[in-house]
Design a protein around this motif. Structure first.
Motif, short mmCIF file in Angstrom:
data_model
loop_
_atom_site.label_atom_id
_atom_site.label_comp_id
_atom_site.label_asym_id
_atom_site.label_seq_id
_atom_site.Cartn_x
_atom_site.Cartn_y
_atom_site.Cartn_z
N LYS A 49 2.77 -4.91 7.97
CA LYS A 49 2.95 -5.05 6.52
C LYS A 49 3.00 -3.68 5.86
O LYS A 49 2.38 -2.72 6.31
CB LYS A 49 1.81 -5.86 5.90
N LYS A 50 3.74 -3.59 4.75
CA LYS A 50 3.85 -2.35 3.99
C LYS A 50 2.61 -2.15 3.13
O LYS A 50 2.03 -3.10 2.61
CB LYS A 50 5.08 -2.39 3.09
N LEU A 92 2.17 -10.29 -5.28
CA LEU A 92 2.84 -10.22 -3.98
C LEU A 92 2.14 -9.24 -3.04
O LEU A 92 2.75 -8.76 -2.09
CB LEU A 92 4.30 -9.81 -4.16
N TYR A 93 0.88 -8.94 -3.33
CA TYR A 93 0.14 -8.03 -2.48
C TYR A 93 -1.33 -8.40 -2.43
O TYR A 93 -1.82 -9.12 -3.30
CB TYR A 93 0.29 -6.58 -2.96
N TYR A 105 5.00 -8.46 2.69
CA TYR A 105 6.25 -8.37 3.42
C TYR A 105 6.24 -7.12 4.27
O TYR A 105 5.48 -6.20 3.96
CB TYR A 105 7.46 -8.38 2.47
N PRO A 106 6.98 -6.99 5.34
CA PRO A 106 7.85 -8.01 5.91
C PRO A 106 7.03 -9.12 6.55
O PRO A 106 6.01 -8.87 7.17
CB PRO A 106 8.66 -7.26 6.95
N SER A 107 7.49 -10.35 6.37
CA SER A 107 6.76 -11.51 6.88
C SER A 107 7.30 -11.92 8.24
O SER A 107 8.50 -11.88 8.48
CB SER A 107 6.89 -12.67 5.91
N GLN A 108 6.39 -12.32 9.12
CA GLN A 108 6.78 -12.77 10.45
C GLN A 108 6.56 -14.27 10.62
O GLN A 108 6.55 -14.79 11.71
CB GLN A 108 6.01 -11.99 11.52
#
Length: 115
Positions: free
Chosen positions: A55-56, A15-16, A111-114
């Protein structure tokens, strides 16, 4: 006959994206440790950067002392701006990254996704 482990193996999902902390934003005489420069894997131009804005970013490191039963700690940040024309990004972290983190891997979360 195939073993059970081979038939039920699913591909792992990450997820990254990988990134590398390459240093601090700087000029000839001044260094700004509150701005971290990160090169994200697969980002080669300024046009690729807008997807990653906001994004984080996580810098995960290992310590000797246990806290909450774990030896791993995280410093969180976010992607704030592009830096130059080659796809480098500027990030701000909750506390400044230590100099020992230079050339170390960071995780750019999806995330966070736009979208």
């Amino acid at each position: 006959m195939e073993s059970k482990a081979q038939t039920s193996a699913k591909p792992t999902v990450r997820l990254y994206s990988r990134g590398v902390f390459v240093g601090y934003r700087r000029s000839r005489e001044t260094q700004h440790p509150n701005w971290a420069l990160v090169r994200i894997e697969g980002v080669k131009s300024k046009e690729d950067v807008p997807f990653y804005l906001g994004k984080k970013v996580a810098y995960v490191y290992k310590c000797k002392t246990l806290k909450q039963g774990k030896k791993f700690r995280v410093i969180w940040g976010k992607v704030c701006a592009p830096h130059g024309n080659s796809g480098m990004v500027r990030c701000q972290f909750s506390s400044n990254l230590p100099p020992k983190a230079i050339a170390q891997q960071v995780r750019v979360m999806m995330y966070p996704s736009q979208i």
